[in-house]
Write a protein that holds these residues in place. Structure first.
Motif, PDB file in Angstrom:
ATOM      1  N   GLN A 218      26.171   4.649 -13.053  1.00 28.46           N
ATOM      2  CA  GLN A 218      25.302   5.820 -12.961  1.00 28.46           C
ATOM      3  C   GLN A 218      25.087   6.289 -11.526  1.00 28.46           C
ATOM      4  OE1 GLN A 218      24.430   7.082 -15.898  1.00 28.46           O
ATOM      5  NE2 GLN A 218      25.547   5.361 -16.790  1.00 28.46           N
ATOM      6  N   ARG A 219      25.670   5.579 -10.571  1.00 29.53           N
ATOM      7  CA  ARG A 219      25.441   5.852  -9.143  1.00 29.53           C
ATOM      8  C   ARG A 219      23.953   5.957  -8.854  1.00 29.53           C
ATOM      9  NH1 ARG A 219      29.575   6.586  -5.883  1.00 29.53           N
ATOM     10  NH2 ARG A 219      31.654   6.957  -6.745  1.00 29.53           N
ATOM     11  N   ALA A 220      23.254   4.901  -9.223  1.00 29.04           N
ATOM     12  CA  ALA A 220      21.813   4.847  -9.010  1.00 29.04           C
ATOM     13  C   ALA A 220      21.426   3.459  -8.516  1.00 29.04           C
ATOM     14  CB  ALA A 220      21.063   5.172 -10.293  1.00 29.04           C
ATOM     15  N   ALA A 221      20.447   3.424  -7.618  1.00 30.01           N
ATOM     16  CA  ALA A 221      19.929   2.165  -7.094  1.00 30.01           C
ATOM     17  C   ALA A 221      18.428   2.117  -7.343  1.00 30.01           C
ATOM     18  CB  ALA A 221      20.220   2.043  -5.602  1.00 30.01           C
TER      19      ALA A 221
ATOM     20  N   GLU B 295       9.878   7.615  -9.206  1.00 29.58           N
ATOM     21  CA  GLU B 295       9.202   6.333  -9.344  1.00 29.58           C
ATOM     22  C   GLU B 295       9.494   5.697 -10.699  1.00 29.58           C
ATOM     23  OE1 GLU B 295       4.755   4.287  -9.116  1.00 29.58           O
ATOM     24  OE2 GLU B 295       4.967   6.472  -8.930  1.00 29.58           O
ATOM     25  N   GLU B 296       9.756   4.395 -10.682  1.00 24.03           N
ATOM     26  CA  GLU B 296       9.808   3.587 -11.902  1.00 24.03           C
ATOM     27  C   GLU B 296       8.388   3.042 -12.099  1.00 24.03           C
ATOM     28  OE1 GLU B 296      12.185   3.060 -14.012  1.00 24.03           O
ATOM     29  OE2 GLU B 296      14.011   3.738 -13.007  1.00 24.03           O
ATOM     30  N   VAL B 297       7.610   3.753 -12.892  1.00 24.94           N
ATOM     31  CA  VAL B 297       6.170   3.508 -12.955  1.00 24.94           C
ATOM     32  C   VAL B 297       5.855   2.088 -13.423  1.00 24.94           C
ATOM     33  CG1 VAL B 297       3.997   4.249 -14.006  1.00 24.94           C
ATOM     34  CG2 VAL B 297       5.718   5.954 -13.333  1.00 24.94           C
TER      35      VAL B 297
ATOM     36  N   VAL C 170      10.101   1.027  -2.055  1.00 24.41           N
ATOM     37  CA  VAL C 170      10.112   2.097  -1.053  1.00 24.41           C
ATOM     38  C   VAL C 170       8.690   2.361  -0.542  1.00 24.41           C
ATOM     39  CG1 VAL C 170      10.819   4.466  -0.582  1.00 24.41           C
ATOM     40  CG2 VAL C 170      12.046   3.132  -2.307  1.00 24.41           C
ATOM     41  N   SER C 171       8.499   2.188   0.745  1.00 23.58           N
ATOM     42  CA  SER C 171       7.207   2.464   1.369  1.00 23.58           C
ATOM     43  C   SER C 171       7.017   3.967   1.528  1.00 23.58           C
ATOM     44  CB  SER C 171       7.142   1.808   2.745  1.00 23.58           C
ATOM     45  OG  SER C 171       8.026   2.470   3.641  1.00 23.58           O
ATOM     46  N   PRO C 172       5.798   4.431   1.852  1.00 23.29           N
ATOM     47  CA  PRO C 172       5.598   5.868   2.082  1.00 23.29           C
ATOM     48  C   PRO C 172       6.528   6.429   3.157  1.00 23.29           C
ATOM     49  CG  PRO C 172       3.488   4.790   1.804  1.00 23.29           C
ATOM     50  CD  PRO C 172       4.510   3.703   1.846  1.00 23.29           C
ATOM     51  N   ALA C 173       6.709   5.704   4.249  1.00 22.34           N
ATOM     52  CA  ALA C 173       7.599   6.180   5.313  1.00 22.34           C
ATOM     53  C   ALA C 173       9.035   6.273   4.820  1.00 22.34           C
ATOM     54  CB  ALA C 173       7.511   5.258   6.528  1.00 22.34           C
TER      55      ALA C 173
ATOM     56  N   ALA D 152       0.839  -1.205   0.000  1.00 18.05           N
ATOM     57  CA  ALA D 152       0.000   0.000   0.000  1.00 18.05           C
ATOM     58  C   ALA D 152       0.872   1.253   0.000  1.00 18.05           C
ATOM     59  CB  ALA D 152      -0.918   0.012   1.217  1.00 18.05           C
ATOM     60  N   GLY D 153       0.755   2.032  -1.054  1.00 16.00           N
ATOM     61  CA  GLY D 153       1.522   3.264  -1.150  1.00 16.00           C
ATOM     62  C   GLY D 153       2.964   3.082  -1.531  1.00 16.00           C
ATOM     63  N   ALA D 154       3.449   1.826  -1.621  1.00 14.01           N
ATOM     64  CA  ALA D 154       4.854   1.582  -1.958  1.00 14.01           C
ATOM     65  C   ALA D 154       5.074   1.786  -3.450  1.00 14.01           C
ATOM     66  CB  ALA D 154       5.270   0.176  -1.551  1.00 14.01           C
ATOM     67  N   ILE D 155       6.248   2.232  -3.785  1.00 17.26           N
ATOM     68  CA  ILE D 155       6.645   2.390  -5.177  1.00 17.26           C
ATOM     69  C   ILE D 155       7.999   1.736  -5.382  1.00 17.26           C
ATOM     70  CG2 ILE D 155       5.376   4.551  -5.463  1.00 17.26           C
ATOM     71  CD1 ILE D 155       8.112   6.018  -5.272  1.00 17.26           C
ATOM     72  N   VAL D 156       8.289   1.401  -6.630  1.00  8.35           N
ATOM     73  CA  VAL D 156       9.649   1.028  -6.998  1.00  8.35           C
ATOM     74  C   VAL D 156      10.304   2.318  -7.491  1.00  8.35           C
ATOM     75  CG1 VAL D 156      11.112  -0.403  -8.449  1.00  8.35           C
ATOM     76  CG2 VAL D 156       8.904  -1.283  -7.642  1.00  8.35           C
ATOM     77  N   ALA D 157      11.381   2.689  -6.828  1.00  6.89           N
ATOM     78  CA  ALA D 157      11.994   3.994  -7.101  1.00  6.89           C
ATOM     79  C   ALA D 157      13.435   3.851  -7.560  1.00  6.89           C
ATOM     80  CB  ALA D 157      11.947   4.873  -5.857  1.00  6.89           C
ATOM     81  N   ARG D 158      13.831   4.749  -8.428  1.00  9.28           N
ATOM     82  CA  ARG D 158      15.229   4.888  -8.840  1.00  9.28           C
ATOM     83  C   ARG D 158      15.829   6.006  -8.005  1.00  9.28           C
ATOM     84  NH1 ARG D 158      18.527   4.017 -13.321  1.00  9.28           N
ATOM     85  NH2 ARG D 158      20.097   5.625 -13.654  1.00  9.28           N
ATOM     86  N   ILE D 159      16.905   5.683  -7.286  1.00  7.68           N
ATOM     87  CA  ILE D 159      17.468   6.587  -6.292  1.00  7.68           C
ATOM     88  C   ILE D 159      18.911   6.911  -6.656  1.00  7.68           C
ATOM     89  CG2 ILE D 159      17.938   6.889  -3.831  1.00  7.68           C
ATOM     90  CD1 ILE D 159      15.970   4.416  -3.460  1.00  7.68           C
ATOM     91  N   ASP D 160      19.234   8.177  -6.733  1.00  6.54           N
ATOM     92  CA  ASP D 160      20.617   8.597  -6.975  1.00  6.54           C
ATOM     93  C   ASP D 160      21.359   8.662  -5.643  1.00  6.54           C
ATOM     94  OD1 ASP D 160      20.089   8.895  -9.691  1.00  6.54           O
ATOM     95  OD2 ASP D 160      19.454  10.982  -9.446  1.00  6.54           O
ATOM     96  N   TYR D 161      22.619   8.232  -5.649  1.00  4.67           N
ATOM     97  CA  TYR D 161      23.420   8.301  -4.428  1.00  4.67           C
ATOM     98  C   TYR D 161      24.767   8.950  -4.729  1.00  4.67           C
ATOM     99  CZ  TYR D 161      25.661   4.024  -6.237  1.00  4.67           C
ATOM    100  OH  TYR D 161      26.332   3.098  -7.012  1.00  4.67           O
ATOM    101  N   ARG D 162      25.370   9.523  -3.701  1.00  2.00           N
ATOM    102  CA  ARG D 162      26.585  10.323  -3.885  1.00  2.00           C
ATOM    103  C   ARG D 162      27.854   9.474  -3.925  1.00  2.00           C
ATOM    104  NH1 ARG D 162      23.459  12.441  -0.065  1.00  2.00           N
ATOM    105  NH2 ARG D 162      24.747  11.577   1.603  1.00  2.00           N
TER     106      ARG D 162
END
Length: 630
Positions: A95-98, A119-121, A102-105, A64-74
């Protein structure tokens, strides 16, 4: 014997018979009214053991409310933090990306920590629907009799067998092929250990070999699957590999010799408890250990971080957080599933490597280990905990590139193409025993669609596993030589004294990669064939020549004549192999031919046309190729 003594014996015998009858009645009644299951459930509840999660993934709506997300990291520290906090699915290191679930929290946490994410829709839309899975499971389970139209499999993913179907089908294979297959119990799952056998599963191995072929050194290949149960493709591929080998025995010469001269061990479900939770709709990665201090649905131990070789060895390579999906356990090999696999590998393979970290396994090492995972379209070779060169780096990389050819997978060291990790089974198999060891990352998703699995995973990776079986007896040596393909005989039937023309292609270019990532090739320098025994057993050979008259290319059409004068009527296996300019012989490819008695009318066999030798095509790699953190 006195009369009173006789009466006493008769009387006691009557009591024993009565007790047997009473026991039988109680058992029938217990079966009829479900008393055994009730007693079992009561004992499990008293022991605080529940093999079925209390939380219903449909009612709980874990996504519920979770998405699959592409996250940039340093930097690496920022990536380590992501692994501690999130269910990271894969990393694109260039690309330094994961990519993570990811839940809403957790989305709030990412924003607070200033991680850019989006979000990776399509991936979010493809998340498994636990309500649909359970609804389908309920429909297929209605009624006392099975529905003819019920295709079986995991609801919504019919191409993947359930735990029960897997055990049933592979046990049936062992029964159907008693001379070729053996179904062995090699250990117990966490629930089976915890419940003293009242719940949980055996961990089993299907061992394939011609049991009548003895007194020779056999190559050893071990394939494991489903250590991470949500990776659906892995168990099914392992099952289909076993089915392919058994179905082809006696019909396909190549598959036949593989079982004559190898032992192939298939362990389809390393983590059967966890797999049953996936069948309910849980996106489950770890085993089901509920005693580590973390509540469901974050309990359990990551079995591919729990291995005893260099456990908890490097910073950020696994997690000490009991609730992390990458939790390594309280100590090395703390889990029964880990111990079962490690003990089995020690029994299947000889220890062929020294005690030192930099001790190389000998070039004539026997054995290959393959750990099937998903996803990423990758084949990983040791070390998995470091990019520091393993002492058998050249041989491991060379064979890995051969294995990657058929599926077109990238072959790499994990730290160089995704991320390092410790406590893996692959590092254990190589580091402890010296065998050539690999992790396959199959396909492009955990809950891979059946259409993609059938079209882009099955046949390509079965071909890769067949090559592994061919090279298993001498993996570090045979991968250096050319492959032999397109073998044929004309005619395939002949009377004694009639010549048979053999043709084949010898190819030293068949390895994955391009540019600096591709294995160097050499010219073909020789080719030979043997009858009824491969080259490491016989010393009698016939020769094949380059069809164009000269061995001057890295791929050559071969031709030669087999003299049948001294052959008695019967079916013969012919082994063909080729050598490159470096002096390396590759593994053989075999074909059947028939010698018949004089006067037998033969079915005309068409003369085969030479197969054109394709120009090798470089396969470019996409920068955004998924790089799974195993």
């Amino acid at each position: 014997m006195t009369e009173s003594r006789t009466k006493t014996i008769a009387k006691s015998g009557g009591w024993i018979l009565a007790l047997y009858l009473l026991g039988a009645l109680v058992f029938v009644a217990a079966q009829r009214y479900g008393l055994l299951k009730l007693a079992q459930k009561t004992l499990l509840n008293v022991s605080a053991i529940n093999p079925v999660p209390d939380a219903d993934p449909c009612a709980q709506d874990q996504f519920a409310g979770a998405i699959v997300a592409r996250i940039d990291y340093r930097d690496d520290d920022a990536l380590h933090a992501l692994f501690e906090e999130l269910d990271v699915w894969h990393v694109e290191s260039e690309q330094r990306a994961a990519v993570a679930l990811v839940s809403p929290a957790e989305q709030v946490w990412l924003a607070g920590e200033q991680y850019p994410f989006a979000e990776e829709v399509e991936m979010t839309a493809a998340l498994p629907d636990p309500c649909a899975i359970q609804a389908q499971a309920g429909e297929s389970g209605e009624g006392d009799e099975s529905d003819e139209n019920d295709e079986g499999g995991i609801p919504g993913y019919a191409c993947y067998r359930t735990v029960e179907e897997t055990f049933s089908d592979l046990a049936a294979l062992a029964e159907a092929y008693p001379g070729l297959a053996e179904w062995d119990d090699i250990g117990n799952s966490w629930y089976k250990v915890r419940s003293l056998g009242l719940a949980g599963y055996d961990i089993v191995s299907l061992v394939l070999t011609n049991k009548e072929k003895t007194g020779i050194e056999k190559g050893e290949l071990v394939v494991t699957a489903a250590a991470h149960p949500r990776e659906l493709t892995t168990a099914e591929l392992a099952i289909r590999f076993a089915e392919k080998l058994l179905a082809g025995y006696g019909k396909d010469a190549d598959l036949t010799w593989l079982l004559d001269y190898n032992r192939i061990h298939v362990i389809p479900l390393v983590n059967p408890d966890g797999r049953t939770w996936v069948e309910l709709g849980h996106l489950w990665r770890k085993n089901t250990n509920g005693t580590n201090g973390c509540e469901f649905p974050r309990n359990g131990v990551d079995l591919n971080r729990n291995g005893s070789f260099l456990w908890n060895h490097c910073e950020g390579c696994s997690s000490g957080d009991v609730c992390s999906v990458f939790y390594r356990g309280q100590k090395a090999a703390s889990e029964p599933e880990t111990r079962a696999i490690e003990n089995y590998l020690r029994a299947a393979f000889e220890d062929q490597r020294g005690e030192g970290y930099n001790d190389a396994a000998p070039q004539d090492t026997n054995g290959i280990f393959i750990s099937l995972h998903s996803y990423g379209r990758l084949i990983l070779y040791p070390w998995e905990h470091s990019s520091y060169p393993s002492p058998n780096l050249d041989g491991l990389r060379r064979l890995g590139r051969k294995l990657g050819y058929a599926p077109g997978y990238r072959v790499c060291n994990p730290e160089l193409c995704m991320y390092r990790f410790d406590g893996s089974t692959t590092d254990f198999a190589y580091g402890t025993l010296g065998v050539a060891s690999y992790t396959y990352e199959l396909g492009t998703a955990f809950f891979q669609s059946c259409s993609y699995f059938e079209e882009a995973v099955v046949e390509q990776n079965l071909s890769s596993l067949v090559y592994a079986a061919k090279a298993a007896r001498r993996p570090y040596q045979l991968a250096a030589g050319p492959d032999v393909t397109n073998v044929s005989a004309a005619p395939t039937w002949a009377e004694p004294g009639s010549p048979i023309t053999l043709t084949a292609t010898a190819d030293d270019t068949r390895s994955a990669g391009s540019g600096a990532d591709k294995e160097p090739s050499q010219h073909i320098s020789a080719a030979r064939f043997s009858i009824e025994a491969p080259s490491w057993i016989t010393s009698t050979f016939g020769t094949l020549q380059a069809a164009d008259g000269a061995f001057d290319a890295s791929a050559e059409l071969l031709t030669g004549t087999l003299d049948t004068t001294d052959l008695q009527p019967g079916t013969y296996t012919v082994f063909i192999e080729a050598q490159d300019a470096d002096g390396s012989w590759g593994p053989p490819t075999a074909l059947f031919l028939e010698v018949v008695g004089s006067g037998v009318e033969l079915t005309p066999t068409p003369t085969p046309r030479p197969t054109p030798i394709p120009t090798p095509i470089s396969t470019p790699y996409t920068l955004y190729l998924p790089n799974v953190r195993r």
